[in-house]
Scaffold this motif. Structure first.
Motif, PDB file in Angstrom:
ATOM      1  N   ILE A   1       6.914  -8.050  16.273  1.00 45.80           N
ATOM      2  CA  ILE A   1       7.977  -7.657  15.351  1.00 45.80           C
ATOM      3  C   ILE A   1       7.689  -8.237  13.970  1.00 45.80           C
ATOM      4  N   ILE A   2       7.640  -7.355  13.000  1.00 46.07           N
ATOM      5  CA  ILE A   2       7.379  -7.727  11.607  1.00 46.07           C
ATOM      6  C   ILE A   2       8.551  -7.251  10.764  1.00 46.07           C
ATOM      7  N   LYS A   3       8.444  -7.362   9.461  1.00 41.94           N
ATOM      8  CA  LYS A   3       9.537  -6.942   8.593  1.00 41.94           C
ATOM      9  C   LYS A   3       9.868  -5.468   8.817  1.00 41.94           C
ATOM     10  N   ARG A   4      11.160  -5.143   8.649  1.00 44.15           N
ATOM     11  CA  ARG A   4      11.647  -3.817   9.021  1.00 44.15           C
ATOM     12  C   ARG A   4      10.857  -2.695   8.354  1.00 44.15           C
ATOM     13  N   GLU A   5      10.641  -2.782   7.048  1.00 40.34           N
ATOM     14  CA  GLU A   5       9.949  -1.708   6.337  1.00 40.34           C
ATOM     15  C   GLU A   5       8.519  -1.541   6.845  1.00 40.34           C
ATOM     16  N   ALA A   6       7.861  -2.667   7.097  1.00 39.92           N
ATOM     17  CA  ALA A   6       6.482  -2.609   7.576  1.00 39.92           C
ATOM     18  C   ALA A   6       6.414  -2.043   8.991  1.00 39.92           C
ATOM     19  N   LEU A   7       7.365  -2.434   9.846  1.00 38.05           N
ATOM     20  CA  LEU A   7       7.387  -1.923  11.211  1.00 38.05           C
ATOM     21  C   LEU A   7       7.639  -0.422  11.222  1.00 38.05           C
ATOM     22  N   GLU A   8       8.557   0.046  10.401  1.00 40.08           N
ATOM     23  CA  GLU A   8       8.844   1.480  10.355  1.00 40.08           C
ATOM     24  C   GLU A   8       7.637   2.260   9.848  1.00 40.08           C
ATOM     25  N   TRP A   9       6.938   1.702   8.869  1.00 38.47           N
ATOM     26  CA  TRP A   9       5.721   2.359   8.367  1.00 38.47           C
ATOM     27  C   TRP A   9       4.677   2.430   9.460  1.00 38.47           C
ATOM     28  N   ALA A  10       4.514   1.347  10.225  1.00 36.35           N
ATOM     29  CA  ALA A  10       3.535   1.333  11.306  1.00 36.35           C
ATOM     30  C   ALA A  10       3.872   2.357  12.375  1.00 36.35           C
ATOM     31  N   VAL A  11       5.153   2.502  12.701  1.00 35.42           N
ATOM     32  CA  VAL A  11       5.563   3.498  13.687  1.00 35.42           C
ATOM     33  C   VAL A  11       5.233   4.904  13.199  1.00 35.42           C
ATOM     34  N   GLU A  12       5.508   5.170  11.950  1.00 35.99           N
ATOM     35  CA  GLU A  12       5.207   6.492  11.387  1.00 35.99           C
ATOM     36  C   GLU A  12       3.719   6.796  11.475  1.00 35.99           C
ATOM     37  N   LYS A  13       2.888   5.865  11.043  1.00 29.55           N
ATOM     38  CA  LYS A  13       1.447   6.110  11.012  1.00 29.55           C
ATOM     39  C   LYS A  13       0.843   6.118  12.409  1.00 29.55           C
ATOM     40  N   ALA A  14       1.347   5.273  13.303  1.00 27.53           N
ATOM     41  CA  ALA A  14       0.855   5.292  14.674  1.00 27.53           C
ATOM     42  C   ALA A  14       1.177   6.626  15.339  1.00 27.53           C
ATOM     43  N   THR A  15       2.338   7.187  15.029  1.00 25.55           N
ATOM     44  CA  THR A  15       2.684   8.510  15.537  1.00 25.55           C
ATOM     45  C   THR A  15       1.697   9.553  15.029  1.00 25.55           C
ATOM     46  N   GLU A  16       1.379   9.498  13.758  1.00 27.46           N
ATOM     47  CA  GLU A  16       0.418  10.446  13.191  1.00 27.46           C
ATOM     48  C   GLU A  16      -0.944  10.327  13.863  1.00 27.46           C
ATOM     49  N   LEU A  17      -1.294   9.130  14.312  1.00 22.25           N
ATOM     50  CA  LEU A  17      -2.572   8.910  14.980  1.00 22.25           C
ATOM     51  C   LEU A  17      -2.526   9.244  16.468  1.00 22.25           C
ATOM     52  N   GLY A  18      -1.383   9.682  16.968  1.00 22.63           N
ATOM     53  CA  GLY A  18      -1.311  10.187  18.329  1.00 22.63           C
ATOM     54  C   GLY A  18      -1.015   9.167  19.394  1.00 22.63           C
ATOM     55  N   VAL A  19      -0.564   7.964  19.023  1.00 26.37           N
ATOM     56  CA  VAL A  19      -0.301   6.940  20.033  1.00 26.37           C
ATOM     57  C   VAL A  19       0.763   7.433  21.010  1.00 26.37           C
TER      58      VAL A  19
ATOM     59  N   ILE B   1      -1.384  -6.175  18.456  1.00 24.30           N
ATOM     60  CA  ILE B   1      -1.452  -6.698  17.091  1.00 24.30           C
ATOM     61  C   ILE B   1      -0.414  -7.803  16.953  1.00 24.30           C
ATOM     62  N   GLY B   2      -0.845  -8.942  16.448  1.00 31.88           N
ATOM     63  CA  GLY B   2       0.039 -10.086  16.304  1.00 31.88           C
ATOM     64  C   GLY B   2       0.853 -10.046  15.024  1.00 31.88           C
ATOM     65  N   PRO B   3       1.628 -11.078  14.787  1.00 32.75           N
ATOM     66  CA  PRO B   3       2.505 -11.133  13.615  1.00 32.75           C
ATOM     67  C   PRO B   3       1.755 -11.612  12.379  1.00 32.75           C
ATOM     68  N   GLU B   4       2.451 -11.609  11.245  1.00 35.06           N
ATOM     69  CA  GLU B   4       1.903 -12.251  10.059  1.00 35.06           C
ATOM     70  C   GLU B   4       1.687 -13.728  10.382  1.00 35.06           C
ATOM     71  N   GLY B   5       0.524 -14.237  10.069  1.00 34.82           N
ATOM     72  CA  GLY B   5       0.192 -15.609  10.427  1.00 34.82           C
ATOM     73  C   GLY B   5      -0.556 -15.728  11.729  1.00 34.82           C
TER      74      GLY B   5
END
Length: 243
Positions: A94-112, A194-198
């Motif tokens: 779990i990362i910051k909300r905006e970053a997590l939502e962006w990752a979900v969008e792009k992971a969807t585009e990549l077919g996960v 994928i781990g968290p920031e840090g």
């Protein structure tokens, strides 16, 4: 039934629906979808659109009724049969909300196929809303023309996810500052962690290295943001094999 020509105008709008799709099937669209069609896209009765549900392929449909509280469409012809995509999962701390939502969008585009938010020692304290993440994934699937929407799972501790890990699915873990090789292409079932920031905590790393199904991997010499690492890792898993 004759499939339409690929060059035919089937409508540029794609919508994900829950209803079964078949020739002549009536599909009730949600209020938000109706509002999008009529108010945003200026569509009207008789206009075409494309529908998919993750099970029955993609269908050409025509708007039969359109109102403020909903719309009705009729499926007319199969455009694309259902096809299996890559069976790849993403486990993302779990990362910051905006970053997590962006990752979900792009992971969807990549077919996960599935997205599993996990709680690690250094995760952000906020808890994501699975329904909002699913809405983001649906919109991304509509835009990128995939035939399915990834499953979005509720957050759970990383320890619990690893304890219940399914047999036969390798887990590629992106480890910062490691000497591991980049992840190789995965034609079958696989998952990316994928781990968290840090990065992961030392105790987490020690525990993961004892797991027989876990494969440490490096994403290059630079330290990437978590959302960037997720997309890079998924792209590497999907690259064509050179063997």
């Amino acid at each position: 039934m004759t499939s339409p020509s690929p060059s035919a105008d089937h409508g540029s709008i794609r919508l994900h629906v829950q209803a079964a799709l078949a020739e002549g099937a009536s599909v009730l669209l949600e209020e938000a979808q109706s509002r999008y069609l009529g108010t945003v896209m200026r569509r009207t009765v008789g206009d075409r659109l494309r529908l998919f549900n993750g099970r029955d392929g993609e269908w050409q449909a025509r708007i039969v009724t359109l109102g403020k509280r909903g719309a009705l469409a009729e499926a007319e012809a199969l455009l694309r049969p259902q096809a299996a995509g890559p069976d790849h999962w993403l486990l993302l701390s779990i990362i910051k909300r905006e970053a997590l939502e962006w990752a979900v969008e792009k992971a969807t585009e990549l077919g996960v196929a599935e997205i599993h938010p996990v709680i690690t020692v250094r995760s952000q304290p906020a808890r994501p809303n699975p329904e909002r993440l699913r809405a983001i994934a649906i919109e991304a699937a509509e835009q990128c023309e995939r035939l399915t929407v990834p499953a979005i799972h509720p957050p759970r501790p990383l320890e619990a996810a690893l304890r219940d890990w399914p047999a036969g699915r390798p887990l590629i873990a992106a480890i910062e500052r490691g000497e591991a090789a980049p992840p190789g292409p995965q034609a079958g079932s696989a998952a990316l962690l994928i781990g968290p920031e840090g990065g992961f905590d030392r105790m987490e790393l020690d525990a993961m290295r004892r797991l027989p199904f876990l494969v440490p991997a490096s994403l290059g010499p630079r330290i990437l943001r978590a959302e960037t690492a997720a997309i890079v890792g998924l792209a590497l898993l999907q690259r064509p094999s050179t063997s």
